[in-house]
Design an enzyme around this catalytic site. Structure first.
Site, short mmCIF file in Angstrom:
data_model
loop_
_atom_site.label_atom_id
_atom_site.label_comp_id
_atom_site.label_asym_id
_atom_site.label_seq_id
_atom_site.Cartn_x
_atom_site.Cartn_y
_atom_site.Cartn_z
N HIS A 52 0.82 -1.23 0.00
CA HIS A 52 0.00 0.00 0.00
C HIS A 52 0.85 1.27 0.00
O HIS A 52 0.31 2.38 -0.17
CB HIS A 52 -1.00 0.01 1.17
CG HIS A 52 -0.44 0.51 2.47
ND1 HIS A 52 -0.21 -0.30 3.55
CD2 HIS A 52 -0.09 1.75 2.88
CE1 HIS A 52 0.27 0.41 4.55
NE2 HIS A 52 0.36 1.66 4.16
N ASP A 100 -1.15 -7.29 1.67
CA ASP A 100 -0.46 -5.99 1.63
C ASP A 100 1.04 -6.19 1.87
O ASP A 100 1.55 -6.00 2.98
CB ASP A 100 -1.06 -5.07 2.71
CG ASP A 100 -0.48 -3.68 2.66
OD1 ASP A 100 -0.75 -2.91 3.61
OD2 ASP A 100 0.24 -3.35 1.69
N SER A 234 4.16 2.07 8.35
CA SER A 234 3.74 1.11 7.31
C SER A 234 4.93 0.47 6.63
O SER A 234 5.91 1.14 6.29
CB SER A 234 2.94 1.84 6.23
OG SER A 234 1.73 2.32 6.73
C1 LIG Z 1 0.38 1.50 9.83
C2 LIG Z 1 -0.89 2.17 9.40
C3 LIG Z 1 -1.24 2.19 8.06
C4 LIG Z 1 -2.42 2.79 7.67
BR1 LIG Z 1 -2.86 2.77 5.83
C5 LIG Z 1 -3.28 3.40 8.58
N1 LIG Z 1 -4.45 4.03 8.13
C6 LIG Z 1 -5.60 3.30 8.01
N2 LIG Z 1 -5.86 2.16 8.63
C7 LIG Z 1 -7.08 1.79 8.22
C8 LIG Z 1 -7.54 2.74 7.32
N3 LIG Z 1 -6.61 3.65 7.21
C9 LIG Z 1 -2.94 3.37 9.94
C10 LIG Z 1 -3.54 3.83 11.12
CL1 LIG Z 1 -5.07 4.65 11.26
C11 LIG Z 1 -2.74 3.51 12.17
N4 LIG Z 1 -1.65 2.84 11.68
C12 LIG Z 1 -1.75 2.75 10.34
#
Ligand SMILES: Cc1cc(Br)c(Nc2ncc[nH]2)c2c(Cl)c[nH]c12
Length: 299
Positions: A52, A100, A234
């Site tokens: 992602h 992912d 992420s």
């Molecule tokens: C690591 C991480 C990635 C993403 Br993409 C997020 N965003 C999100 N998760 C669900 C919908 N959008 C978040 C959140 Cl919020 C906290 N940590 C995340």
């Protein structure tokens, strides 16, 4: 000796880069700005991260990888898992994070024959992490190379109940370890259920529509407070420390609550602050198909 995976400096005041030498920073440079993700070094040519982090129209030259020694590497290819499709369940579910996971290939696109081939240079600050079902992990687990199976790796690493793990985040220019427990066995449904507390999934009825079998679940405050991820985390590795050898079992994918603004964490976790990570044991054929070319011996 061959590059032993998952080894780091252990003494207390070792630099954080030498305690976590597998972490890399990934920047995707776009018109609207730079997206930041984390990744982990697996081999001299491959970094493991989240799919992602990339958009369909990102070109390799827009992607920069920086290792802990501040060296920057050219990306020649991003290989996302073929089953990853964030739009797969639109319009009902706006973002779907199944599978992912992605491999970022490092090299020199204009490599002249016999020219300097670009690959990640290992050092005390840059080293590969172990991944499951490889010979390196069998050695790291101090098991016999001949008899150990992938199932034994899974049984050893992802025991039933609460499994102690960690992820690494950047805080005031330091790499800091954040402790979590992976909820397996009877703890898994309790953890997964909180996915529906994510604003994104408020209208979802069945948790299995968004939390597939590919995910590991961490976070929350019971039975002890877990650290939670920020978006900037992420793609980073979910790591198990097995007797001072480090094995990556997941890739940070998404979280329920965004308790961070501009990557500054709020001080207190909430019971529903859960995070979901792509489980490497569920994508082994894909990992092997890409990594065996770069010398990673799979079981
Ligand atoms: C690591 C991480 C990635 C993403 Br993409 C997020 N965003 C999100 N998760 C669900 C919908 N959008 C978040 C959140 Cl919020 C906290 N940590 C995340």
């Amino acid at each position: 000796a061959m590059n032993m995976c998952g080894m780091a400096k252990e003494y207390d005041d070792a630099p954080s880069e030498e305690k976590n030498p597998w972490i890399v920073s990934i920047s995707i440079i776009r018109e609207g700005g730079v997206e930041k993700c984390k990744g982990a070094v697996l081999t001299p040519h491959f970094i493991l991260t989240a799919a992602h982090c990339f958009n369909i129209d990102d070109q390799a030259h827009q992607i920069k990888v920086e290792t802990n020694d501040r060296k920057r590497y050219k990306v020649i290819n991003v290989i996302s898992h073929p089953n990853y499709n964030v739009n797969a369940k639109k319009p009902k579910i706006a973002e779907f994070y199944d599978y992912d996971i992605a491999l970022v290939e490092i090299g020199d696109m204009n490599k002249k024959p016999g020219g300097k081939e670009e690959k990640i240079e290992f050092s005390s600050k840059v080293r590969p992490i172990c991944i499951p079902c490889t010979e390196g992990t069998t050695r790291a687990l101090r098991k016999k190379v001949a008899q150990t199976t992938c199932d034994e790796h899974e049984a050893t690493l992802l025991k039933w109940g609460l499994v102690e793990a960690m992820f690494i985040t950047q805080e005031d220019n330091q790499l800091t370890r954040k402790d979590v427990t992976i909820k397996t066995g009877d703890q898994k449904p309790v953890c997964n259920r909180d996915a529906l507390k994510a604003p994104l999934y408020a209208d979802v009825k069945d948790v299995n529509e968004v939390v597939t079998d590919r995910f590991l679940c961490t976070g929350g405050t019971e039975p002890h407070v877990n650290a939670f991820t920020c978006k900037g985390d992420s793609g980073g590795p979910l790591v198990i420390n097995h007797r001072q050898r480090y094995i990556q079992v997941g890739v940070i994918s998404w979280g329920v609550t965004n308790l961070c603004l501009n990557n500054i964490r709020q001080p207190f976790a909430k019971a529903e602050s859960r995070d979901f990570h792509t489980n490497l044991f569920k994508v082994l054929p894909w990992l092997e198909s890409k990594l065996k070319e770069d010398g990673l011996g799979f079981l």
